[in-house]
Enzyme design. Sequence first.
Site, PDB file in Angstrom:
ATOM      1  N   GLU A 166     -36.662  27.805  82.376  1.00 21.59           N
ATOM      2  CA  GLU A 166     -36.056  26.626  83.000  1.00 21.59           C
ATOM      3  C   GLU A 166     -34.544  26.612  82.787  1.00 21.59           C
ATOM      4  OE1 GLU A 166     -38.928  22.942  83.297  1.00 21.59           O
ATOM      5  OE2 GLU A 166     -39.005  23.708  81.247  1.00 21.59           O
ATOM      6  N   GLU A 188     -46.839  26.688  80.574  1.00 20.98           N
ATOM      7  CA  GLU A 188     -47.197  25.375  80.033  1.00 20.98           C
ATOM      8  C   GLU A 188     -48.617  24.942  80.383  1.00 20.98           C
ATOM      9  OE1 GLU A 188     -42.681  25.231  80.103  1.00 20.98           O
ATOM     10  OE2 GLU A 188     -44.285  26.149  81.265  1.00 20.98           O
TER      11      GLU A 188
END
Length: 614
Positions: A166, A188
Amino acid sequence: MIASELYFCKLIAILAIQVVLIVHIFVEASTGRGDSELASKFMKNITVATNASGVMVATLDMPGRPFNVFSEAMMADLAALIDRIESDTAAGKAPAGLVMTSGKSTFVAGADLAMIQDFGAMRFSASWQDMRDRYSYLGQLFRRLEKLPVPTVAAVNGLALGGGLELAMACHGRVCADSKYIQLGLPEVVLGLLPGAGGTQRLPRYVGTELGTKMLLDGKPLTADQALASGLVDALAAPEELIAVATEMVLSMKAGARWDSPAFTMPADGRSAADAGFREWACEVAGVSARDAQLYPAIDAIINCLTGGHGKSIDAACNVEWDIFVDLMSDPVSSNMVTTCFLSKTAATKQSLVGLPEVTAPASVALIGDLDLGKNPFKKIAQETDADFYLADAVLSDERADLLVQDLRLAPSIASAKPVLRLTASFGESEVLELAAGKSTDDTALAMSVLQRSGKAIVLSRSAQSVNDVLIAGMRSAYARSGVSAQNFYTQCEAVGLEYLAQIAIDELAEPARSLQTPDQALGLPLLLNLSFDVYTWLKPQLDGHSNTVSDGLLAGIDLAAVYGVKFPKWSGGPLSCLTMFQRGELKYSGAQALLTQLEWRFKNELGYKLVAA
C-alpha cells in the site's frame, strides 16, 4: 553528597538540557531555518539523505527489528517526513524528488503485532468514530504522500506485503529489484481483514478489475516479473542498481498520482465492479466458495469496497473503504483470525522454546525406513544415511530415532519417552507443527532445533493426548449419536467449515458428495459447540488447581494446533475461541445454554487469551 542531593542535581541537569533543546527548536522554527534537520533528528525509523541529483532518499529501517512494519512509531516518522517535504517546498527548498526504500532485506512486511492486537480490542470500548479515526490514519498518511508536490518513487528491494505494498502504491512510481525472492501482495483476507490504507482502491486502478479482485480475495502475491507485466510496478532493476534507477525515474517524471488527473481511466480488461452479478463473478475468479463467502465477512467487505468505490474519486473511494474497514474490525471473526492465524502463529515457536535449554542444531539428519517428509524438509541441515539426528515413523519404534513422527489420522497419540511430531496432514502441507515433548528437555530442545529449520510454526505440547485426538474422537462420537445419514451429517459439517475433520475422522465421509446449495451456518452450530465443549472437558483437569500457572501461550497453542491440525474453522479462532464467542453471545442457538452453564472458565479477554473464572 547524599543520595537525595545527587538525584536533585541530575534532575536539574536533565531539565537544563531540555530547556536548551526547546529554545533551539523555537529559534530554528522562528527563523525558518533548520526545519528539515530537526525533523531528521527525531525520526528513529526513517533515515534521510539527499543524493548528488538533489533527490531525497528516505530509508525505512526500524532499529532492533528484522523487518520493517507499520507501528505507531513508524507512522509518526512517516508523518514527520511528509511534514518536512511540505515545509521545505513552502520555503522554496523542495527536493528534486523522493525515493522510499528499505534498509532491511525486505521492504515492509505489514503491520505491527501489538498495534493490530490493540485495534482488535477497540471494538469492546471505543466508539465507531474513534475506531475510524485511528484505523484510517495510515491511509490518510498515504494520501498525503501521494499528493506531495515532488515526484515520489518506491524502490522495492524485498517483500512488499500488506501495508508495504500500500505504501508503494501511494508513490507516483515503483521500481522493483529483479529477484526471485520478491513478492508483492495484499494477504489481509487470509487474516480476516481487508487492506485498509487505500489498497482496495489503488490495486484495481493499477492492474485492472479482474487481477485486482483476484489478488484481494485470494491474498496471493505476485513475483517481480508478474508485477511488471501487470502494471503494478513500472520497472525492474538489478538489486545493486535499485536506488540509481529509482533516482532516474524520479528525475524523469512529474509529481502526482495518475488518478488525480482528469484524463485517468481504469485499465481496460472487460470487467467492471458496476457489472450485474459482479459479486458472484468476483468469488468465482478468486476461487472463493459461496460457503466461505458466508463464513468469512472479509470476502463480502472487500467486494463492497470494490463496488462502493467504483467510479468515485480516490478520496471518496478511500472513505468508502475506511467505513467498511471499521465495520469489519467490529466483527469477532476478524479478531479471531488475527489472533490465531497471525499473532498466535507468529509467537508459537518462541513460546515453545521457553524453559528449554539452548542447543546446537545437528549438522545432518536421517529418515529411517519409508518415512517421507518431502524434499529438503529442514533447510541447511544435510539429509544423510549416517547422521547426527534420526527421525522414524512412530509405528516402527526404532531405537535409533531421536524424533518419532506420528500420523494422527491413523491412530491416536502414542505414549513415548522420546519427542513425537504429531501430524494430521503431510509434513509439506502442515503450516503449524505440533511437537509432543519427550521426558528429557535436552531431547525436546534438540528436536525443536531441527523442526525450526523447516520454517514452520511449532506448538510444543506437554499433554499425553493431542487436542486433535480429542476433536477426531469427538467428531466420530457426534456422528454415531446423530442418527442421520452420512450426507446429512456432512452438510452440517460443511455449514461451519468442519468438512476436513469429518473426512479424516469418518470413513463414510472420506469422499462425500458436496451439497448442491450452500448450507446455512446455523445448521452446524450445535456440532461446533459440542466439539468445542469436548476440548473444554479434556482441558479442565489440567486447569483445576493450576489456574494461576496456566499460560496464555498454552491456550493459544491449543487453538492454533486445532486450526492448523484438523482444520477447525479459522473463522472461529479455534475451539477455545469458539467457546468464547458462544459465551459472549456472538454465536447462539436454542439449546446452547445447557452446555454454556457448565463452563467454569473463560479463555479470552478483550486483548486475547487469558484464563478467567466464568
